[in-house]
Design a protein around this motif. Structure first.
Motif, short mmCIF file in Angstrom:
data_model
loop_
_atom_site.label_atom_id
_atom_site.label_comp_id
_atom_site.label_asym_id
_atom_site.label_seq_id
_atom_site.Cartn_x
_atom_site.Cartn_y
_atom_site.Cartn_z
N PHE A 53 57.22 40.39 79.71
CA PHE A 53 58.45 40.70 80.59
C PHE A 53 58.28 41.96 81.31
CE2 PHE A 53 61.48 38.46 77.33
CZ PHE A 53 61.19 37.28 77.73
N SER A 54 57.01 42.50 81.41
CA SER A 54 57.25 43.88 82.25
C SER A 54 57.52 43.73 83.59
CB SER A 54 55.64 44.39 81.98
OG SER A 54 54.70 43.44 82.59
N ASN A 55 57.45 42.44 84.34
CA ASN A 55 57.91 42.28 85.82
C ASN A 55 59.24 41.32 85.62
OD1 ASN A 55 55.98 40.17 85.14
ND2 ASN A 55 55.85 40.08 87.21
N ALA A 56 59.93 41.32 84.63
CA ALA A 56 61.00 40.31 84.44
C ALA A 56 62.02 40.67 85.58
CB ALA A 56 61.91 40.63 82.90
N GLU A 57 62.80 39.52 86.12
CA GLU A 57 63.87 39.39 86.94
C GLU A 57 65.11 38.63 86.64
OE1 GLU A 57 63.65 41.30 89.83
OE2 GLU A 57 61.57 41.51 90.46
N ARG A 58 66.03 38.89 87.25
CA ARG A 58 67.14 38.21 87.29
C ARG A 58 67.34 37.33 88.42
NH1 ARG A 58 71.78 35.96 84.40
NH2 ARG A 58 73.18 35.10 85.80
N VAL A 59 67.22 36.02 88.38
CA VAL A 59 67.26 35.05 89.51
C VAL A 59 68.06 35.56 90.58
CG1 VAL A 59 68.65 33.19 88.54
CG2 VAL A 59 66.80 32.65 90.65
N GLY A 60 67.74 35.65 91.93
CA GLY A 60 68.60 35.89 92.95
C GLY A 60 68.74 37.47 93.28
N LYS A 66 53.45 48.65 88.05
CA LYS A 66 53.77 48.38 86.65
C LYS A 66 52.47 46.97 86.50
CE LYS A 66 58.34 49.60 86.48
NZ LYS A 66 58.46 49.91 87.69
N ASP A 67 52.22 46.94 85.20
CA ASP A 67 51.41 45.52 84.71
C ASP A 67 52.33 44.20 85.17
OD1 ASP A 67 49.11 46.95 83.95
OD2 ASP A 67 49.68 46.90 81.98
N TRP A 68 51.77 43.17 85.41
CA TRP A 68 52.12 41.90 85.41
C TRP A 68 52.11 41.11 84.38
CZ3 TRP A 68 55.17 41.97 90.09
CH2 TRP A 68 54.80 43.01 90.79
N GLY A 69 53.03 41.22 83.71
CA GLY A 69 53.03 40.55 82.37
C GLY A 69 53.19 38.92 82.31
N THR A 70 53.97 38.50 83.27
CA THR A 70 54.30 36.99 83.44
C THR A 70 54.37 36.18 82.22
OG1 THR A 70 53.90 35.57 85.11
CG2 THR A 70 51.95 36.24 83.78
N ILE A 71 55.10 34.86 82.68
CA ILE A 71 55.08 33.73 82.02
C ILE A 71 54.35 32.79 82.23
CG2 ILE A 71 56.67 32.22 80.62
CD1 ILE A 71 59.06 34.54 80.96
N ASN A 72 53.49 32.41 81.54
CA ASN A 72 52.58 31.04 81.94
C ASN A 72 52.79 30.08 80.97
OD1 ASN A 72 51.54 32.07 84.29
ND2 ASN A 72 49.84 33.69 83.15
N ALA A 84 65.91 29.07 79.62
CA ALA A 84 66.93 29.09 78.60
C ALA A 84 66.38 29.74 77.52
CB ALA A 84 67.29 27.53 77.89
N ALA A 85 65.26 29.82 77.20
CA ALA A 85 64.45 30.64 76.15
C ALA A 85 64.65 32.04 76.55
CB ALA A 85 62.97 30.38 76.10
N VAL A 86 64.19 32.38 77.86
CA VAL A 86 64.31 33.85 78.41
C VAL A 86 65.67 34.33 78.04
CG1 VAL A 86 63.90 35.37 80.24
CG2 VAL A 86 62.28 33.58 79.85
N ALA A 105 67.84 38.74 82.12
CA ALA A 105 66.56 38.39 82.69
C ALA A 105 66.56 36.56 82.57
CB ALA A 105 65.43 38.84 82.06
N THR A 106 65.99 36.06 83.58
CA THR A 106 65.98 34.68 83.75
C THR A 106 64.57 34.16 83.74
OG1 THR A 106 66.18 34.44 86.12
CG2 THR A 106 68.07 34.20 84.80
N GLY A 107 63.41 35.14 83.83
CA GLY A 107 62.01 34.90 84.16
C GLY A 107 61.30 36.19 84.71
N THR A 108 60.29 35.98 85.09
CA THR A 108 59.41 37.08 85.50
C THR A 108 59.06 36.71 87.22
OG1 THR A 108 57.04 36.63 85.41
CG2 THR A 108 58.44 37.38 83.42
#
Length: 229
Positions: free
Chosen positions: A101-108, A116-122, A149-151, A163-166
């Motif tokens: 979640f190091s670059n987590a975002e809220r959609v919109g 920062k590092d780019w942790g991401t969800i793959n 939903a999980a995030v 947060a909704t994703g990264t």
């Protein structure tokens, strides 16, 4: 024998046979045919500003004799991967995810993630059921829905909201080619897909949250200090 092979900085998800894969991965986006989905762990130091990342990744894959694979990049420690399998009727779904979640975002919205590092969800999903390209598109939508939903259920609070994703999430979905035209939430395929992906991402989100405890009052400052190893 597990289809997952971990050889850091690589992780290999063997699909068992060549099949249709849909993704927006850097190296082979869109509809392609592949036998495996790979993760390549990186650090900011690996991806310098003057680096041609596409050419670098192509070279890494060529050296591994894996140019035909679909590949993800992540700064998440790939040893922290999570997987979940769900069977509904005759449909079996196998989801594998790395969650950072190091670059987590809220959609919109967008936050400044400079430096920062780019942790991401793959996420990679393998289905045993033969389906059409249209159905694979629908599967992709359910994977993204389950991830979100999980995030959101993990409850990571940002200055912009939950947060909704990264900013660099990527998904690859794989299934044999067939004529099954639908894979919505009312189908066995949709149920198995959503359940497996939700479980895998939820496990990863819980582990990340427990380690980095971003529920403190200055969430983004904490993530900037600790990154996402």
């Amino acid at each position: 024998m597990s289809p997952i092979t971990l050889n850091r900085p690589w992780m290999d998800f063997d699909l068992g046979a060549e099949m249709q894969v849909l993704s927006w991965a850097m190296n082979r986006p869109g509809f392609v045919r592949a036998r495996r989905i790979l993760w390549r762990e990186v650090r900011n130091a690996d991806l310098t500003l003057d680096l041609d990342v596409d050419a670098w990744l192509d070279g890494e894959l060529q050296a591994r004799d894996a140019a035909d694979a679909v590949a993800f990049l992540t700064s998440r420690d790939i040893r922290c991967y999570n997987e979940a399998q769900t069977q509904v009727g005759t449909t079996r779904a196998h989801a594998v995810a790395t969650v950072g979640f190091s670059n987590a975002e809220r959609v919109g919205y967008r936050l400044d993630r400079t430096g920062k590092d780019w942790g991401t969800i793959n996420i990679a999903l393998h289905l045993n059921t033969a389906i059409s390209q249209a159905a694979l598109l629908e599967v992709m939508s359910i994977v993204v829905q389950a991830r979100t939903a999980a995030v959101m259920d993990a409850g990571l609070t940002l200055p912009t909201g939950i947060a909704t994703g990264t900013g660099t999430d990527c998904v690859a979905v794989a299934a044999p080619e067939g004529s099954t035209p639908y894979a919505g939430l009312h189908t066995e395929i949709g149920e198995a897909t959503g359940c497996a992906v939700y479980k895998a991402v939820s496990k990863g989100a819980t582990e990340w949250m427990q380690r980095y405890d971003p529920g403190k009052s200055e969430t983004t400052k904490l993530m900037a200090q600790q990154g996402d190893p």
